[in-house]
Design a protein around this motif. Structure first.
Motif, PDB file in Angstrom:
ATOM      1  N   PHE A 133      -2.049   1.978  -7.582  1.00 23.48           N
ATOM      2  CA  PHE A 133      -2.537   1.422  -6.314  1.00 23.48           C
ATOM      3  C   PHE A 133      -1.873   0.117  -5.931  1.00 23.48           C
ATOM      4  O   PHE A 133      -2.253  -0.486  -4.934  1.00 23.48           O
ATOM      5  N   LEU A 137       1.593   2.717  -3.918  1.00 20.93           N
ATOM      6  CA  LEU A 137       0.530   3.025  -2.959  1.00 20.93           C
ATOM      7  C   LEU A 137       1.023   3.954  -1.858  1.00 20.93           C
ATOM      8  O   LEU A 137       0.362   4.927  -1.507  1.00 20.93           O
ATOM      9  N   LEU A 138       2.214   3.685  -1.338  1.00 23.06           N
ATOM     10  CA  LEU A 138       2.734   4.519  -0.239  1.00 23.06           C
ATOM     11  C   LEU A 138       2.995   5.958  -0.689  1.00 23.06           C
ATOM     12  O   LEU A 138       2.557   6.898  -0.005  1.00 23.06           O
ATOM     13  N   PHE A 140       1.514   7.519  -3.007  1.00 19.28           N
ATOM     14  CA  PHE A 140       0.196   8.115  -3.257  1.00 19.28           C
ATOM     15  C   PHE A 140      -0.418   8.630  -1.958  1.00 19.28           C
ATOM     16  O   PHE A 140      -0.908   9.769  -1.891  1.00 19.28           O
ATOM     17  N   GLU A 141      -0.346   7.796  -0.897  1.00 22.88           N
ATOM     18  CA  GLU A 141      -0.906   8.231   0.382  1.00 22.88           C
ATOM     19  C   GLU A 141      -0.110   9.401   0.948  1.00 22.88           C
ATOM     20  O   GLU A 141      -0.673  10.338   1.522  1.00 22.88           O
ATOM     21  N   ILE A 142       1.212   9.371   0.780  1.00 25.99           N
ATOM     22  CA  ILE A 142       2.035  10.478   1.294  1.00 25.99           C
ATOM     23  C   ILE A 142       1.715  11.767   0.563  1.00 25.99           C
ATOM     24  O   ILE A 142       1.700  12.849   1.163  1.00 25.99           O
ATOM     25  N   SER A 143       1.414  11.664  -0.742  1.00 29.81           N
ATOM     26  CA  SER A 143       1.086  12.885  -1.478  1.00 29.81           C
ATOM     27  C   SER A 143      -0.235  13.468  -0.979  1.00 29.81           C
ATOM     28  O   SER A 143      -0.435  14.688  -1.032  1.00 29.81           O
ATOM     29  N   SER A 144      -1.137  12.615  -0.477  1.00 33.47           N
ATOM     30  CA  SER A 144      -2.361  13.174   0.097  1.00 33.47           C
ATOM     31  C   SER A 144      -2.045  13.981   1.352  1.00 33.47           C
ATOM     32  O   SER A 144      -2.625  15.045   1.590  1.00 33.47           O
ATOM     33  N   ILE A 145      -1.084  13.492   2.156  1.00 30.62           N
ATOM     34  CA  ILE A 145      -0.671  14.260   3.340  1.00 30.62           C
ATOM     35  C   ILE A 145      -0.029  15.576   2.920  1.00 30.62           C
ATOM     36  O   ILE A 145      -0.245  16.622   3.545  1.00 30.62           O
TER      37      ILE A 145
END
Lengths: 165, 109
Positions: A133, A137-138, A140-145
């Motif tokens: 985190f 962090l970036l 991680f968020e892209i993997s959620s997309i």
């Protein structure tokens, strides 16, 4: 130390059983055992977070998905398509050539130092979470997309369309 | 935990590399010798897992946690890949009534 070699032997044995078993359901079950041995490897490396994630995601989610599709399509030993023996033999030869090439290229390394856990705490959940985190962090968020896209795509593909194109 | 840490001390890194290469090769052979699409995807999973384990081993070897974070991302990617791939397999089975990879040769030439 000898635990590693025993578990590595089990991994290789069950991986071989996975690809050489005729029955697809047995193949999936052997793959589950292979993934369990990989979990043991992660525990031996003191990567506890990865061990738990491997246990839950691979053995729990992915393998259940495979087994579910296999039983949904009603596949068993009788419907299993087989390649001819000549193609199988040539495939095994080609794979062995790949292994020999890889092993030969590793001889250049000759750095056979044993693994010493300099920092045994890096695999714990709190430390990995801090790294995940802050530095990552970036991604991680892209993997959620990515996961959202995969979910939408899977639903769209597998949906039974009444008005066929 | 101390005993676990003691256990892994002394395994050379080369043995990890060799072991992961063997598992990767088994995955490649599985892709080559099977005609069932689901088994082929399972072999791809085997290859991904061998690379994951090698990344974790390198991460533990160098004391850097970036490798383990990368393994986490690879696992997320593998989950997405399996979901989409199995949806494609279900759709193909609905159209051709088989999971034989040789039935999918329309784009061959």
């Amino acid at each position: 130390m000898s635990v590693f070699y025993f578990v590595a032997f089990l991994s290789i044995f069950f991986a071989l059983m996975t690809i050489f078993t005729k029955n697809p359901v047995h193949s999936v079950l052997y793959l589950v055992i292979t993934f369990f041995t990989f979990t043991v490897h992660y525990i031996l490396l003191n990567a506890q977070f990865l061990a738990v994630v491997n246990f839950i995601v691979y053995m729990g989610a992915i393998m259940v998905l495979f087994l579910f599709v296999l039983m949904l399509l009603n596949l068993n030993k009788d419907t299993e398509p087989l390649k001819s023996n000549l193609v199988k033999f040539m495939s095994v030869i080609a794979g062995m050539c790949l292994l020999v090439t890889l092993a030969g290229s590793f001889r250049v390394l000759e750095s056979s130092e044993p693994i010493v856990l300099k920092n045994p705490d890096i695999g714990l959940v709190s430390n990995l979470g801090k790294v995940l985190f802050s530095d990552f962090l970036l991604p991680f968020e892209i993997s959620s997309i990515l996961l959202l896209t995969a979910m939408v795509g899977a639903v769209l593909l597998a949906k039974n369309d009444p008005k066929k194109i | 935990m101390e005993t676990i840490v003691q256990n892994i001390q002394g395994v050379p890194l080369n043995h990890y590399i060799l072991f992961c290469s063997v598992i990767f090769t088994i995955g490649v052979i599985g892709v080559l010798i099977r005609r069932n699409v689901i088994i082929i995807m399972m072999s791809v999973e085997l290859m991904l897992n061998s690379v994951n384990l090698l990344l974790a081993a390198f991460s533990a070897y160098s004391g850097d946690s970036a490798g383990q974070v990368f393994v986490f991302f690879v696992m997320a990617l593998a989950a997405a890949e399996v979901a989409v791939g199995l949806a494609i397999i279900v759709m193909v089975y609905r159209n051709t009534r088989s999971v034989d990879i040789n039935a999918l040769n329309r784009l061959r030439w």
